[in-house]
Write a protein that holds these residues in place. Structure first.
Motif: not given
Ligand code: SER
Length: 449
Positions: A256-261, A4-8, A115-124, A246-249
């Motif tokens: 299915y291992d996230t709080d959505l499921f 819910s925080e990620l959506r927001q 910057e905001v979600w801090k995903l590793p640049k070198e993996k994108l 959500v899964a990645v973050i």
């Protein structure tokens, strides 16, 4: 970060970039006969892209409920077998109606992800359209240049692909254009492809590299003849698969291992007395959780299971879920009870499922009850026939038997195909269609008497 925080945080970020936040459109399209279900965030803006509707805001963002089970975008076969396709999913999107274009769309997606979600640049990785001669659309060098100019992505992580991956269309006709997708490399341990010839790579068909966000540059309209016409203005249509993000973050291997499921899987476990595990039972858990979401949102938005069109798509989904219930040894209706956990997870973001909870449960339960009357006998008959086929070392399940399962036991063809596939068999679809046609002729003769 909770889902819910990620959506927001997505909506807040785009609001900060001047976007007006709008609610999701219903999953049942209001006035578009080309679609059975809303399959992308841009559907509700189609007429704006075509210049047929006035705009009130140049920049808009939302989280859109989507269903992809029919037509050009159909992920049904993948659901449950992998951990990142869904019949129902949420798409986070931002739109520019003739306002900003590639430069800003790329810069902001990168800023939010890194910057905001801090995903590793070198993996994108970023993909761009390599062009198509038949459609007379050039290679999208502009997008490639903006990736280099606006971001610090590794230059060798900008890759070009063809029409299948990098030219987005909602259906056979309508607004469309080249797109630039962002993929993430989750690491070799995520590969789920056991073909010996498989090589892990972007668009390579395994769970190691998955698409997170699609930035579409809407520049054309495709007409009924298949011809492309440039639109008077250029638009942006982006869509990020929320469950994957959500899964990645949340650093989970599976959506299915996230709080959505997890609350839904826990309730399935409570009701069935079985743990969520690997193998066929795990597939059943995932299919049921996924299908519950598609059914509930479609019913909340006014669709109802039936024998034709949209209604039959829902009936097929429900019957698949009910049959997977049998894999978990559930012989009584139970899917309707899962509304409880779905409402817990999604009710705040989508109050329609709270308001219509009792109604949705009643519709699902009635369908489960009516199919439940023939399902066990149908499975028995299927098992006998499949055993005969396997014993004679054949690989094709007869079309006339598939027809009997359909006609007498209410098994949609795709359910019989799924069950056949589990045994390494295919269904004789031509034979099935011949029987269907014979039946049509019989019933039209009966009517004309
Ligand atoms: N329309 C594009 C998609 O569905 C981006 O929103 O992928």
């Amino acid at each position: 970060m909770k889902s819910s925080e990620l959506r927001q945080s997505f909506l807040d970020f785009l609001k900060g970039k001047g976007h007006h936040i709008v609610p999701s459109a219903p999953v049942v399209p209001q006035d578009d006969p080309t679609l059975l279900f809303t399959n992308a965030g841009m559907n509700q803006f189609k007429d704006i892209f075509l210049g047929a509707r006035q705009i009130t805001h140049l920049r808009v963002a939302d989280s859109q409920k989507c269903i992809r089970v029919s037509g050009k975008h159909n992920d049904l076969e993948e659901v449950g077998r992998d951990t990142y396709h869904h019949t129902f999913f949420e798409m986070l999107g931002n739109w520019s109606f003739g306002d900003y274009f590639k430069k800003e769309a790329i810069a902001w997606a990168w800023e939010l992800l890194t910057e905001v979600w801090k995903l590793p640049k070198e993996k994108l990785y970023a993909t761009i359209f390599e062009g198509d001669q038949a459609d007379n659309v050039p290679r999208d060098d502009e997008a490639a240049d903006e990736w280099k100019r606006q971001t610090d992505i590794q230059p060798d992580h900008i890759l070009a692909f063809g029409k299948k991956d990098n030219f987005w269309e909602m259906g056979e006709t309508g607004p469309c254009g080249p797109c630039s997708e962002i993929h993430i490399d989750r690491g070799p341990e995520f590969c789920d492809n056991d073909d010996p010839a498989h090589v892990c790579q972007v668009n390579g068909g395994c769970a190691r590299y998955i698409e997170l966000w699609n930035l579409v540059f809407i520049q054309y309209n495709r007409d009924e003849t298949g011809a492309l016409h440039p639109l008077p203005a250029s638009h942006v249509d982006t869509g990020a698969g929320f469950e994957r993000l959500v899964a990645v973050i949340q650093k989970k291997a599976s959506n299915y291992d996230t709080d959505l499921f997890t609350p839904i899987l826990t309730q399935i476990s409570d009701l069935t007395g079985k743990p969520y595990s690997d193998g066929e039972e795990g597939v059943a858990f995932r299919v049921i959780a996924d299908h519950l979401r598609a059914l509930s949102f479609a019913i909340a938005d006014g669709a109802i299971p039936g024998n034709e069109g949209r209604g039959y798509v829902l009936r097929r989904i429900l019957r698949r879920a009910a049959r997977f219930g049998r894999v978990l040894e559930m012989h009584e209706p139970f899917i309707y009870k899962l509304l409880h956990s779905l409402v817990q997870v999604m009710g705040d973001a989508y109050p329609e499922i709270v308001q219509r909870k009792e109604y949705i449960a009643r519709v699902i339960r009635a369908e489960e009850e009516s199919f439940g009357r023939t399902l066990d006998r149908g499975i028995e008959i299927f098992e006998q026939k499949a055993a005969d086929v396997l014993q004679s070392s054949e690989t094709v399940f007869p079309g006339d038997d598939a027809f009997v399962l359909h006609d007498t036991f209410g098994f949609p063809l795709d359910l019989t195909q799924l069950m056949a596939e589990e045994k390494g068999l295919t269904v004789d679809v031509a034979g099935f269609n011949t029987e269907m046609e014979k039946q049509r002729q019989r019933s039209s003769r009966a009517h004309s008497v």
